[in-house]
Write a protein that holds these residues in place. Structure first.
Motif, PDB file in Angstrom:
ATOM      1  N   VAL A  36      -8.139  84.176 -65.612  1.00 60.97           N
ATOM      2  CA  VAL A  36      -9.501  83.861 -65.185  1.00 60.97           C
ATOM      3  C   VAL A  36     -10.510  84.407 -66.192  1.00 60.97           C
ATOM      4  N   THR A  39     -10.588  82.150 -69.244  1.00 60.17           N
ATOM      5  CA  THR A  39     -11.320  80.900 -69.014  1.00 60.17           C
ATOM      6  C   THR A  39     -12.820  81.143 -69.021  1.00 60.17           C
ATOM      7  N   ARG A  40     -13.243  82.200 -68.363  1.00 63.54           N
ATOM      8  CA  ARG A  40     -14.685  82.469 -68.301  1.00 63.54           C
ATOM      9  C   ARG A  40     -15.244  82.773 -69.684  1.00 63.54           C
ATOM     10  N   ASN A  73      -8.699  76.181 -65.282  1.00 61.07           N
ATOM     11  CA  ASN A  73     -10.049  75.980 -65.826  1.00 61.07           C
ATOM     12  C   ASN A  73     -10.918  75.214 -64.831  1.00 61.07           C
ATOM     13  N   CYS A  76     -11.966  77.541 -61.961  1.00 61.53           N
ATOM     14  CA  CYS A  76     -13.012  78.478 -62.402  1.00 61.53           C
ATOM     15  C   CYS A  76     -14.355  77.770 -62.520  1.00 61.53           C
ATOM     16  N   CYS A  77     -14.337  76.578 -63.083  1.00 56.69           N
ATOM     17  CA  CYS A  77     -15.574  75.815 -63.256  1.00 56.69           C
ATOM     18  C   CYS A  77     -16.134  75.403 -61.899  1.00 56.69           C
ATOM     19  N   ASP A  79     -15.768  76.971 -59.073  1.00 58.51           N
ATOM     20  CA  ASP A  79     -16.312  78.159 -58.430  1.00 58.51           C
ATOM     21  C   ASP A  79     -17.708  78.479 -58.968  1.00 58.51           C
ATOM     22  N   PHE A 113      -3.793  83.330 -58.177  1.00 57.29           N
ATOM     23  CA  PHE A 113      -5.255  83.414 -58.161  1.00 57.29           C
ATOM     24  C   PHE A 113      -5.766  83.173 -56.731  1.00 57.29           C
ATOM     25  N   PHE A 116      -9.213  81.714 -55.512  1.00 62.85           N
ATOM     26  CA  PHE A 116      -9.526  80.287 -55.537  1.00 62.85           C
ATOM     27  C   PHE A 116      -8.719  79.524 -54.482  1.00 62.85           C
TER      28      PHE A 116
END
Length: 657
Positions: A36, A39-40, A73, A76-77, A79, A113, A116
């Motif tokens: 995570v 990715t961020r 990805n 994460c996007c 979220d 994860f 999520f």
């Protein structure tokens, strides 16, 4: 020569400490020290997405990715979007994947994860069969669209029509996956970008830096994540030379997007109209739905239940690829909308397609021999297996679609129309449609609009701008009867010459008749008998039992076209269109340069025939994309075969117009 298969091989993985590694590329899917966080750092922060999401005024905001992998990805996007972007805006996330993970591997990878979990649950429900093509799914009540380009990115990206705001250039490292990172990829990235588009990638390889610079990006090196010293990010500075997909003829080019100052008016509240209204409202448009009846889905979309499945050919065609994309889209939409309180919306209980005669048996045998589809989508079964799956004796074996099922069209329409940006006006017929003073005037409804979408089936041709369209109504009668107490209830949808679904609220719905050139809307005993006869060939015991029942019935009219595909898209000025492309009568290869003369702000979504549950929802997304200028939810090939002007082009070439 055997045609290429329509489905893809799942990725082959090895696992170490919960982290998957591709055995083909010998590379990990995410960083062991923090997937995570990586990715961020690499994609979200280098593309400045939190600030851009908070300040976005366009909808949708488009992110595109070159390797979906585990979907981390995307999650994460998603979220970040849900926690940053205005509620009225939509994120459209597009991702390529040549070797999709199996559902089991995807679930295992994302179990690492738990933050999520909600997004993971939605992804696992929507996750498609490994069928090559472009497939779009709805997340979070329409706030997010996910479009997966399954197949080689160098083959799928040319079929995409989009304007991308931010790129995640992911996938395995150039040294391990050199086939991806080449000039063809960089050209497609440039074609789909615009001035101000950004990119970020974990790699700092020279081939990537030089390739992106060559197509118009300003490229910078910046600190990488963890032990990786450098990565690349950049900004597009040049306008693309071409916006449409390479295979889109000029007469099928999409319209320029218009303002959304006034509400979009949708005429009709059946599957097509409700799906269109929902897709537009999800992008932030205010929508007014006009319906001549007192409630939604009172005509062709009003049967208690409809079968959700696609009759697939042995060798995939453009038509079947569209229907398959529609099946995957509607199936995921049903899963997204169904809750414990709305179980009567539909059910993915499986569909049996029985080989009830020699012709159908031979067709199904060809499907099996070609092996064009994965077993997760469809597989052959014998009569004993079919009877076990159905829970009742069947008349034959056939094909089984394990994740297909049934939907209540009326309930689906009601559910889609609950969006807060949709206003429904019932008992409001539209008797005329005229354009003057820059807006459309809608007859007796006394409404003006800059943009109108006509979704009222065969009634569309009563409106002057649409009178030339080749639409035909086809009478169909369904029969309803109480489920017999003496038999176990049917467990799956069964299709043969007709269809029947598991009982809903103790009632079976089955049929349907197919009668051309007959406008009568009265229920007929002869058509009840027809429905019982085709049911008895498929399910002898149930059919015999229902022969003793008193049947209720419902008559509706399918709206069909000469090629049995719907008409979906912008409406042309018919006379001007013929004049513009009249040279086609003499030379079908004439190099036209004139874009199509379109009626400003007028669109149509009709002609779904008996396949509205397959084609209606994805077609609604197509209309929303054409109006807003957002990415098409399907391959350009599919949008082209739905274009309302296709018959005019064919008739010009044939010299019949």
């Amino acid at each position: 020569m055997t045609e290429p298969k329509a489905f893809l091989q799942h990725a082959s993985l090895e696992w170490e400490d919960g982290v998957p590694t591709s055995t083909l590329f010998e590379d990990i899917y995410f960083n062991r020290s923090g997937g995570v966080a990586e990715t961020r750092h690499v994609f979200l922060e280098a593309n400045h997405l939190e600030q851009r999401f908070r300040q976005t005024v366009t909808t949708p905001f488009v992110v595109a990715e070159t390797g979906f992998g585990t979907g981390l990805n995307f999650l994460c996007c998603r979220d970040l979007w849900l926690n940053s972007a205005p509620l009225s805006r939509q994120l459209h996330y597009i991702s390529c994947e040549r070797y999709p993970l199996s559902p089991a591997d995807l679930e295992q990878a994302l179990a690492a994860f738990p933050e999520f979990s909600d997004g993971t649950a939605q992804l696992l429900k929507a996750y498609p069969d490994p069928v090559a093509g472009i497939h779009t799914f709805v997340f979070d009540e329409g706030r997010i669209l996910l479009t997966l380009l399954l197949g080689d990115a160098l083959e799928t990206l040319p079929q995409l029509e989009a304007r991308v705001d931010a790129w995640f250039l992911d996938g395995f490292a150039p040294a391990r996956n050199p086939e991806l990172w080449n000039d063809h990829l960089f050209h497609q990235i440039a074609r789909l970008s615009q001035p101000g588009s950004t990119f970020a990638t974990f790699t700092a390889a020279g081939v990537v830096r030089r390739g992106l610079q060559a197509v118009g990006f300003n490229v910078s090196k910046c600190p990488g994540f963890g032990r990786k010293r450098e990565m690349l990010s950049g900004l597009m500075t040049q306008a693309p030379l071409e916006t449409a997909a390479a295979d889109t003829p000029i007469w099928f080019r999409r319209p320029d997007p218009m303002s959304n100052d006034m509400p979009v008016v949708v005429i009709g509240a059946g599957i097509a109209g409700a799906s269109t209204a929902f897709a537009l409202a999800s992008q932030g448009y205010r929508v007014i739905v006009l319906e001549r009846n007192a409630a939604p889905a009172m005509e062709g979309s009003g049967n208690p239940q409809g079968a959700l499945y696609a009759k697939l050919p042995a060798i995939p065609t453009a038509h079947s690829r569209f229907h398959l994309s529609g099946l995957l889209h509607t199936r995921a939409l049903l899963e997204a909308l169904t809750t414990s309180a709305s179980a009567d919306l539909g059910q993915c209980c499986g569909v049996l397609q029985l080989a009830v005669n020699d012709k159908e048996a031979k067709r199904q045998q060809l499907v099996v021999e070609q092996s064009a589809y994965p077993d997760s989508l469809v597989y052959p079964i014998n009569q004993a297996q079919a009877s076990e799956l159905a829970g009742l004796p069947t008349g034959s074996g056939g094909l089984f679609f394990p994740s297909a099922g049934w939907i209540s069209p009326a309930r689906l329409c009601e559910r889609l129309l609950t969006h807060p940006l949709i206003e429904c006006r019932y008992n409001t017929p539209v008797t005329s449609l005229e354009h003057h003073d820059g807006v459309w005037h809608l007859g007796s409804a006394d409404i003006r609009a800059e943009q109108v979408v006509v979704c009222c089936a065969s009634q569309a041709v009563t409106l002057a701008p649409l009178a030339h369209l080749p639409l035909k109504p086809i009478r169909g009668q369904t029969s309803q009867a109480p489920a017999p107490d003496t038999l176990a209830p049917l467990k799956t949808v069964v299709c043969g010459e007709g269809y029947i679904s598991p009982p809903l609220h103790g009632q079976y719905c089955f049929g349907a008749s197919f009668v051309l050139h007959d406008p009568d809307d009265q229920v007929r005993q002869a058509e009840h008998q027809h429905n019982l006869e085709i049911l008895q060939r498929a399910l002898p015991q149930l059919g015999q039992s229902l022969q003793q029942q008193s049947l209720a019935g419902r008559v509706a009219f399918r709206c069909s076209t000469p090629d049995y595909l719907p008409l979906v898209g912008a409406v042309a000025d018919h006379a001007a269109f013929i004049e513009t492309y009249a040279k086609l009568r003499d030379d079908a290869r004439w190099p036209f340069t004139a874009r199509p003369p379109l009626l400003p702000g007028l669109f149509i979504n009709v002609g779904h025939g008996s396949k509205g549950l397959l084609s209606g929802p994805i077609s609604g997304q197509l209309i929303a994309a054409l109006i807003s200028g957002s990415p098409l939810p399907m391959a350009s090939e599919q949008a082209r075969i739905l274009n309302p002007s296709r018959f005019t082009i064919k008739n010009l070439i044939r010299k019949t117009l």
